[in-house]
Design a protein around this motif. Structure first.
Motif, PDB file in Angstrom:
ATOM      1  N   MET A   1       0.846  -1.201   0.000  1.00 36.13           N
ATOM      2  CA  MET A   1       0.000   0.000   0.000  1.00 36.13           C
ATOM      3  C   MET A   1       0.870   1.236   0.000  1.00 36.13           C
ATOM      4  O   MET A   1       1.764   1.386   0.819  1.00 36.13           O
ATOM      5  N   LYS A   2       0.601   2.142  -0.899  1.00 35.67           N
ATOM      6  CA  LYS A   2       1.422   3.344  -0.975  1.00 35.67           C
ATOM      7  C   LYS A   2       1.073   4.293   0.156  1.00 35.67           C
ATOM      8  O   LYS A   2      -0.084   4.520   0.456  1.00 35.67           O
ATOM      9  N   LYS A   3       2.108   4.868   0.732  1.00 38.12           N
ATOM     10  CA  LYS A   3       1.885   5.837   1.799  1.00 38.12           C
ATOM     11  C   LYS A   3       1.734   7.223   1.195  1.00 38.12           C
ATOM     12  O   LYS A   3       2.488   7.619   0.331  1.00 38.12           O
ATOM     13  N   GLN A   4       0.759   7.966   1.668  1.00 33.39           N
ATOM     14  CA  GLN A   4       0.601   9.331   1.199  1.00 33.39           C
ATOM     15  C   GLN A   4       1.646  10.209   1.857  1.00 33.39           C
ATOM     16  O   GLN A   4       2.052  10.003   2.979  1.00 33.39           O
ATOM     17  N   LEU A   5       2.048  11.196   1.136  1.00 33.14           N
ATOM     18  CA  LEU A   5       3.172  12.015   1.515  1.00 33.14           C
ATOM     19  C   LEU A   5       2.974  12.816   2.783  1.00 33.14           C
ATOM     20  O   LEU A   5       3.803  12.803   3.651  1.00 33.14           O
ATOM     21  N   PHE A   6       1.972  13.537   2.903  1.00 31.73           N
ATOM     22  CA  PHE A   6       1.747  14.554   3.916  1.00 31.73           C
ATOM     23  C   PHE A   6       2.535  14.277   5.186  1.00 31.73           C
ATOM     24  O   PHE A   6       2.136  13.503   6.009  1.00 31.73           O
TER      25      PHE A   6
ATOM     26  N   ASN B   1      -0.939  18.450  20.990  1.00 36.67           N
ATOM     27  CA  ASN B   1       0.375  18.165  20.420  1.00 36.67           C
ATOM     28  C   ASN B   1       0.356  18.619  18.970  1.00 36.67           C
ATOM     29  O   ASN B   1      -0.589  18.324  18.230  1.00 36.67           O
ATOM     30  N   GLY B   2       1.355  19.345  18.563  1.00 36.95           N
ATOM     31  CA  GLY B   2       1.435  19.849  17.198  1.00 36.95           C
ATOM     32  C   GLY B   2       2.442  19.070  16.380  1.00 36.95           C
ATOM     33  O   GLY B   2       3.607  18.949  16.769  1.00 36.95           O
ATOM     34  N   ARG B   3       1.997  18.519  15.275  1.00 38.33           N
ATOM     35  CA  ARG B   3       2.872  17.823  14.339  1.00 38.33           C
ATOM     36  C   ARG B   3       2.608  18.365  12.940  1.00 38.33           C
ATOM     37  O   ARG B   3       1.549  18.891  12.653  1.00 38.33           O
ATOM     38  N   TRP B   4       3.581  18.195  12.060  1.00 42.76           N
ATOM     39  CA  TRP B   4       3.523  18.878  10.782  1.00 42.76           C
ATOM     40  C   TRP B   4       3.289  17.942   9.597  1.00 42.76           C
ATOM     41  O   TRP B   4       3.673  16.779   9.622  1.00 42.76           O
ATOM     42  N   ILE B   5       2.645  18.498   8.588  1.00 46.90           N
ATOM     43  CA  ILE B   5       2.399  17.812   7.332  1.00 46.90           C
ATOM     44  C   ILE B   5       3.032  18.666   6.245  1.00 46.90           C
ATOM     45  O   ILE B   5       2.792  19.883   6.191  1.00 46.90           O
ATOM     46  N   ALA B   6       3.835  18.072   5.398  1.00 47.95           N
ATOM     47  CA  ALA B   6       4.452  18.809   4.288  1.00 47.95           C
ATOM     48  C   ALA B   6       3.761  18.410   2.989  1.00 47.95           C
ATOM     49  O   ALA B   6       3.686  17.235   2.660  1.00 47.95           O
ATOM     50  N   VAL B   7       3.249  19.376   2.263  1.00 44.95           N
ATOM     51  CA  VAL B   7       2.445  19.124   1.075  1.00 44.95           C
ATOM     52  C   VAL B   7       3.159  19.692  -0.154  1.00 44.95           C
ATOM     53  O   VAL B   7       3.359  20.900  -0.246  1.00 44.95           O
ATOM     54  N   PRO B   8       3.559  18.873  -1.119  1.00 41.03           N
ATOM     55  CA  PRO B   8       4.184  19.396  -2.336  1.00 41.03           C
ATOM     56  C   PRO B   8       3.158  20.150  -3.180  1.00 41.03           C
ATOM     57  O   PRO B   8       2.047  19.691  -3.371  1.00 41.03           O
TER      58      PRO B   8
ATOM     59  N   ASP C   1       8.750  11.793  -2.363  1.00 38.27           N
ATOM     60  CA  ASP C   1       8.677  11.927  -3.811  1.00 38.27           C
ATOM     61  C   ASP C   1       7.738  13.096  -4.094  1.00 38.27           C
ATOM     62  O   ASP C   1       6.531  13.005  -3.870  1.00 38.27           O
ATOM     63  N   THR C   2       8.265  14.215  -4.572  1.00 45.33           N
ATOM     64  CA  THR C   2       7.463  15.425  -4.714  1.00 45.33           C
ATOM     65  C   THR C   2       6.524  15.392  -5.906  1.00 45.33           C
ATOM     66  O   THR C   2       5.629  16.230  -6.007  1.00 45.33           O
ATOM     67  N   ASP C   3       6.703  14.457  -6.826  1.00 47.94           N
ATOM     68  CA  ASP C   3       5.761  14.290  -7.934  1.00 47.94           C
ATOM     69  C   ASP C   3       4.551  13.462  -7.519  1.00 47.94           C
ATOM     70  O   ASP C   3       3.406  13.826  -7.785  1.00 47.94           O
ATOM     71  N   LYS C   4       4.811  12.354  -6.859  1.00 45.85           N
ATOM     72  CA  LYS C   4       3.741  11.426  -6.509  1.00 45.85           C
ATOM     73  C   LYS C   4       3.071  11.746  -5.181  1.00 45.85           C
ATOM     74  O   LYS C   4       1.994  11.238  -4.882  1.00 45.85           O
ATOM     75  N   GLY C   5       3.724  12.561  -4.363  1.00 54.27           N
ATOM     76  CA  GLY C   5       3.167  12.851  -3.052  1.00 54.27           C
ATOM     77  C   GLY C   5       3.210  11.647  -2.132  1.00 54.27           C
ATOM     78  O   GLY C   5       2.263  11.387  -1.395  1.00 54.27           O
ATOM     79  N   GLN C   6       4.298  10.908  -2.155  1.00 47.78           N
ATOM     80  CA  GLN C   6       4.439   9.692  -1.355  1.00 47.78           C
ATOM     81  C   GLN C   6       5.800   9.670  -0.665  1.00 47.78           C
ATOM     82  O   GLN C   6       6.759  10.283  -1.137  1.00 47.78           O
ATOM     83  N   TYR C   7       5.866   8.928   0.459  1.00 52.99           N
ATOM     84  CA  TYR C   7       7.166   8.628   1.039  1.00 52.99           C
ATOM     85  C   TYR C   7       7.932   7.728   0.073  1.00 52.99           C
ATOM     86  O   TYR C   7       7.342   6.874  -0.598  1.00 52.99           O
ATOM     87  N   LEU C   8       9.234   7.889   0.005  1.00 49.95           N
ATOM     88  CA  LEU C   8      10.046   6.942  -0.750  1.00 49.95           C
ATOM     89  C   LEU C   8       9.965   5.571  -0.093  1.00 49.95           C
ATOM     90  O   LEU C   8       9.835   5.457   1.132  1.00 49.95           O
TER      91      LEU C   8
END
Length: 241
Positions: free
Chosen positions: A1-6, A231-238, A64-71
């Motif tokens: 299963m592909k992981k979403q980037l955020f 608790n604050g955690r971050w999401i990075a969105v390409p 991966d900034t094109d696919k929006g997934q973790y490598l």
């Protein structure tokens, strides 16, 4: 299963500047690592001390900034519970584990530009919009961009059943592009990654920009996700303007 980037975790900040927030939670800190030369990979390290348990942790994410997934095979996660554990030890061990991927993509050569930073400690700053330019020059802003953050209800996962507040996702729009009004739907998140699944509030907290020698700019929007314990955690969105 592909992981979403955020992606999670970033930007050192205290909660004192966020209205209505107690000091019970913690916000992870971030150390951007950089981009691959073509801008297709971005990495950063997040780290901190868990509230209550005082456990030091450090995670390194490769996106991966094109696919929006973790490598594949990432992120690298470190959490130390031994008696002599400290944040320095956690960070060193985590970076050692991630070093092979860092070198593979030559990430330290291309740090990119932290174009905007808007943590909760920034008093009076808007929580849902961020305006920035991609050129680090003095004087009037040139060709600015504006990101706008919206929140939307999502179906609460089973693991979030004990959360008293409504679980939220978010939408992200680029409403200004190179100084011109725009309505680009940069990202709408109806399901968030597992580690952010019980988020009840969001804040737009920063942007990182990289310009490859050949190709278009890559923007990384930094979105701060709060859980019910503050608790604050971050999401990075390409974002690709």
């Amino acid at each position: 299963m592909k992981k979403q980037l955020f992606i999670g975790g970033l930007l050192a900040a205290a909660l004192a500047g966020l209205p209505g927030v107690s000091l019970a939670g913690d916000i992870a800190s971030i150390q951007p690592i950089g981009f691959s030369a073509d801008g297709k990979v971005f990495a950063f390290q997040e780290f901190g001390i868990k509230e209550g348990s005082n456990v030091p942790y450090s995670n390194t994410y490769f996106i991966d900034t094109d696919k929006g997934q973790y490598l594949e095979g990432t992120p690298f996660r470190t959490e130390l519970t031994d008696k002599d554990a400290n944040l320095s030890k956690a960070r060193r061990q985590n970076l050692t584990a991630a070093r092979g991927q860092m070198d593979k993509y030559d990430l330290l050569t291309n740090p990119g530009l932290i174009a905007a930073f808007n943590p909760p400690t920034e008093l009076g700053s808007p929580a849902k919009t961020l305006r920035y330019t991609t050129l680090a020059t003095d004087g009037p802003p040139k060709s600015p961009y504006t990101l706008s953050l919206g929140e939307l209800p999502i179906a609460a996962p089973t693991d979030c059943a004990a959360v008293a507040k409504r679980v939220l996702g978010f939408s992200l729009q680029m409403i200004e592009k190179e100084g011109v009004p725009n309505r680009q739907a940069a990202r709408q998140v109806q399901t968030v990654p597992t580690e952010r699944a019980c988020s009840v509030e969001y804040r737009i907290g920063g942007a990182v920009v990289y310009q490859p020698e050949a190709g278009n700019q890559v923007h990384i929007a930094l979105v701060l996700a709060f859980d019910a314990q503050r608790n604050g955690r971050w999401i990075a969105v390409p974002v690709h303007p």
